[in-house]
Write a protein that holds these residues in place. Structure first.
Motif, PDB file in Angstrom:
ATOM      1  N   PHE A 250       1.096  11.591   9.567  1.00 38.07           N
ATOM      2  CA  PHE A 250       0.035  11.640   8.568  1.00 38.07           C
ATOM      3  C   PHE A 250      -1.302  11.714   9.290  1.00 38.07           C
ATOM      4  N   TYR A 251      -2.312  12.065   8.551  1.00 40.51           N
ATOM      5  CA  TYR A 251      -3.678  12.151   9.069  1.00 40.51           C
ATOM      6  C   TYR A 251      -4.480  11.010   8.461  1.00 40.51           C
ATOM      7  N   VAL A 252      -5.424  10.494   9.224  1.00 38.55           N
ATOM      8  CA  VAL A 252      -6.358   9.496   8.715  1.00 38.55           C
ATOM      9  C   VAL A 252      -7.755  10.089   8.872  1.00 38.55           C
ATOM     10  N   ILE A 253      -8.434  10.256   7.747  1.00 42.13           N
ATOM     11  CA  ILE A 253      -9.782  10.812   7.734  1.00 42.13           C
ATOM     12  C   ILE A 253     -10.660   9.857   6.947  1.00 42.13           C
ATOM     13  N   ASP A 254     -11.672   9.314   7.593  1.00 41.52           N
ATOM     14  CA  ASP A 254     -12.625   8.425   6.931  1.00 41.52           C
ATOM     15  C   ASP A 254     -11.932   7.294   6.170  1.00 41.52           C
ATOM     16  N   GLY A 255     -10.877   6.734   6.761  1.00 38.77           N
ATOM     17  CA  GLY A 255     -10.199   5.600   6.163  1.00 38.77           C
ATOM     18  C   GLY A 255      -9.183   5.928   5.092  1.00 38.77           C
ATOM     19  N   LYS A 256      -8.926   7.205   4.859  1.00 36.11           N
ATOM     20  CA  LYS A 256      -7.931   7.611   3.861  1.00 36.11           C
ATOM     21  C   LYS A 256      -6.807   8.356   4.571  1.00 36.11           C
ATOM     22  N   SER A 257      -5.583   8.158   4.099  1.00 33.36           N
ATOM     23  CA  SER A 257      -4.452   8.850   4.713  1.00 33.36           C
ATOM     24  C   SER A 257      -3.997   9.998   3.821  1.00 33.36           C
TER      25      SER A 257
ATOM     26  N   LYS B  15      -8.102  18.670   6.360  1.00 35.95           N
ATOM     27  CA  LYS B  15      -9.300  19.503   6.556  1.00 35.95           C
ATOM     28  C   LYS B  15     -10.258  19.384   5.379  1.00 35.95           C
ATOM     29  N   LEU B  16      -9.723  19.355   4.162  1.00 32.31           N
ATOM     30  CA  LEU B  16     -10.578  19.209   2.978  1.00 32.31           C
ATOM     31  C   LEU B  16     -11.275  17.854   2.972  1.00 32.31           C
ATOM     32  N   LEU B  17     -10.537  16.810   3.285  1.00 30.21           N
ATOM     33  CA  LEU B  17     -11.101  15.468   3.326  1.00 30.21           C
ATOM     34  C   LEU B  17     -12.123  15.337   4.452  1.00 30.21           C
ATOM     35  N   GLN B  18     -11.853  15.981   5.580  1.00 32.92           N
ATOM     36  CA  GLN B  18     -12.773  15.957   6.716  1.00 32.92           C
ATOM     37  C   GLN B  18     -14.089  16.660   6.349  1.00 32.92           C
ATOM     38  N   ALA B  19     -13.990  17.796   5.681  1.00 35.72           N
ATOM     39  CA  ALA B  19     -15.196  18.520   5.260  1.00 35.72           C
ATOM     40  C   ALA B  19     -16.009  17.676   4.279  1.00 35.72           C
ATOM     41  N   TYR B  20     -15.341  17.051   3.325  1.00 35.24           N
ATOM     42  CA  TYR B  20     -16.017  16.191   2.361  1.00 35.24           C
ATOM     43  C   TYR B  20     -16.723  15.032   3.064  1.00 35.24           C
ATOM     44  N   ALA B  21     -16.029  14.391   4.008  1.00 37.90           N
ATOM     45  CA  ALA B  21     -16.607  13.257   4.731  1.00 37.90           C
ATOM     46  C   ALA B  21     -17.821  13.689   5.552  1.00 37.90           C
ATOM     47  N   GLU B  22     -17.739  14.849   6.176  1.00 37.26           N
ATOM     48  CA  GLU B  22     -18.870  15.354   6.970  1.00 37.26           C
ATOM     49  C   GLU B  22     -20.067  15.674   6.079  1.00 37.26           C
TER      50      GLU B  22
ATOM     51  N   HIS C  62       0.856  -1.191   0.000  1.00 33.75           N
ATOM     52  CA  HIS C  62       0.000   0.000   0.000  1.00 33.75           C
ATOM     53  C   HIS C  62       0.892   1.241   0.000  1.00 33.75           C
ATOM     54  N   THR C  63       0.516   2.239  -0.765  1.00 39.76           N
ATOM     55  CA  THR C  63       1.273   3.486  -0.828  1.00 39.76           C
ATOM     56  C   THR C  63       0.596   4.534   0.048  1.00 39.76           C
ATOM     57  N   TYR C  64       1.397   5.182   0.892  1.00 38.84           N
ATOM     58  CA  TYR C  64       0.898   6.212   1.800  1.00 38.84           C
ATOM     59  C   TYR C  64       1.711   7.488   1.607  1.00 38.84           C
ATOM     60  N   SER C  65       1.032   8.644   1.653  1.00 37.79           N
ATOM     61  CA  SER C  65       1.723   9.925   1.665  1.00 37.79           C
ATOM     62  C   SER C  65       1.944  10.304   3.123  1.00 37.79           C
ATOM     63  N   ILE C  66       3.178  10.666   3.442  1.00 34.95           N
ATOM     64  CA  ILE C  66       3.501  11.045   4.816  1.00 34.95           C
ATOM     65  C   ILE C  66       4.323  12.324   4.813  1.00 34.95           C
TER      66      ILE C  66
ATOM     67  N   PHE D 277      -2.922  -3.523  12.295  1.00 32.68           N
ATOM     68  CA  PHE D 277      -4.115  -2.686  12.173  1.00 32.68           C
ATOM     69  C   PHE D 277      -4.005  -1.624  11.087  1.00 32.68           C
ATOM     70  N   LEU D 278      -2.795  -1.273  10.670  1.00 34.16           N
ATOM     71  CA  LEU D 278      -2.623  -0.162   9.742  1.00 34.16           C
ATOM     72  C   LEU D 278      -3.403  -0.330   8.439  1.00 34.16           C
ATOM     73  N   PRO D 279      -3.240  -1.417   7.695  1.00 35.18           N
ATOM     74  CA  PRO D 279      -3.982  -1.529   6.434  1.00 35.18           C
ATOM     75  C   PRO D 279      -5.500  -1.517   6.627  1.00 35.18           C
ATOM     76  N   ALA D 280      -5.994  -2.174   7.654  1.00 33.54           N
ATOM     77  CA  ALA D 280      -7.443  -2.210   7.892  1.00 33.54           C
ATOM     78  C   ALA D 280      -7.960  -0.845   8.312  1.00 33.54           C
ATOM     79  N   TYR D 281      -7.215  -0.155   9.161  1.00 39.13           N
ATOM     80  CA  TYR D 281      -7.645   1.151   9.688  1.00 39.13           C
ATOM     81  C   TYR D 281      -7.656   2.203   8.596  1.00 39.13           C
ATOM     82  N   ILE D 282      -6.597   2.244   7.805  1.00 35.04           N
ATOM     83  CA  ILE D 282      -6.492   3.266   6.764  1.00 35.04           C
ATOM     84  C   ILE D 282      -7.291   2.858   5.537  1.00 35.04           C
ATOM     85  N   GLY D 283      -7.264   1.609   5.169  1.00 34.62           N
ATOM     86  CA  GLY D 283      -7.864   1.197   3.910  1.00 34.62           C
ATOM     87  C   GLY D 283      -9.329   0.832   3.969  1.00 34.62           C
TER      88      GLY D 283
END
Length: 103
Positions: free
Chosen positions: A35-42, A50-57, A14-18, A94-100
């Motif tokens: 890194f940040y995890v918002i709605d299962g995406k890193s 913040k943009l991803l959080q607003a979209y998820a909300e 899995h590729t992650y931006s950090i 837990f990392l792949p399940a939590y983020i993915g």
């Protein structure tokens, strides 16, 4: 905080931006990956988070949010600090399940 930049890393296929930061103090140098995890995406930056959080909300699936930071001393060890951090993240069951979860 002396030096900071964003990179992509591969952990178990899995590729992650950090965000990679080197911190210097009178106690020595540390390498910090964050890194940040918002709605299962890193994402690597606060603005992206913040943009991803607003979209998820807006679309009703913003239950999960986290800021993750890990660090290691930058010493003359047998393995480079980035190798140690990648090994630590890769050992987490837990990392792949939590983020993915929503990929």
């Amino acid at each position: 905080r002396d030096n900071s930049h964003t990179v992509k890393i591969d952990i178990k296929g899995h590729t992650y931006s950090i965000d990679v930061t080197e911190i210097r103090s009178s106690f020595g140098r540390r390498l910090v990956w964050s890194f940040y995890v918002i709605d299962g995406k890193s994402v690597a930056t606060a603005i992206q988070a913040k943009l991803l959080q607003a979209y998820a909300e807006l679309f009703g699936h913003g239950e999960t949010s986290a800021f993750v930071a890990i660090s290691t001393p930058m010493t003359a060890a047998a393995h480079p600090p980035s190798h140690l951090l990648a090994q630590f993240l890769g050992s987490s069951p837990f990392l792949p399940a939590y983020i993915g979860k929503s990929r």
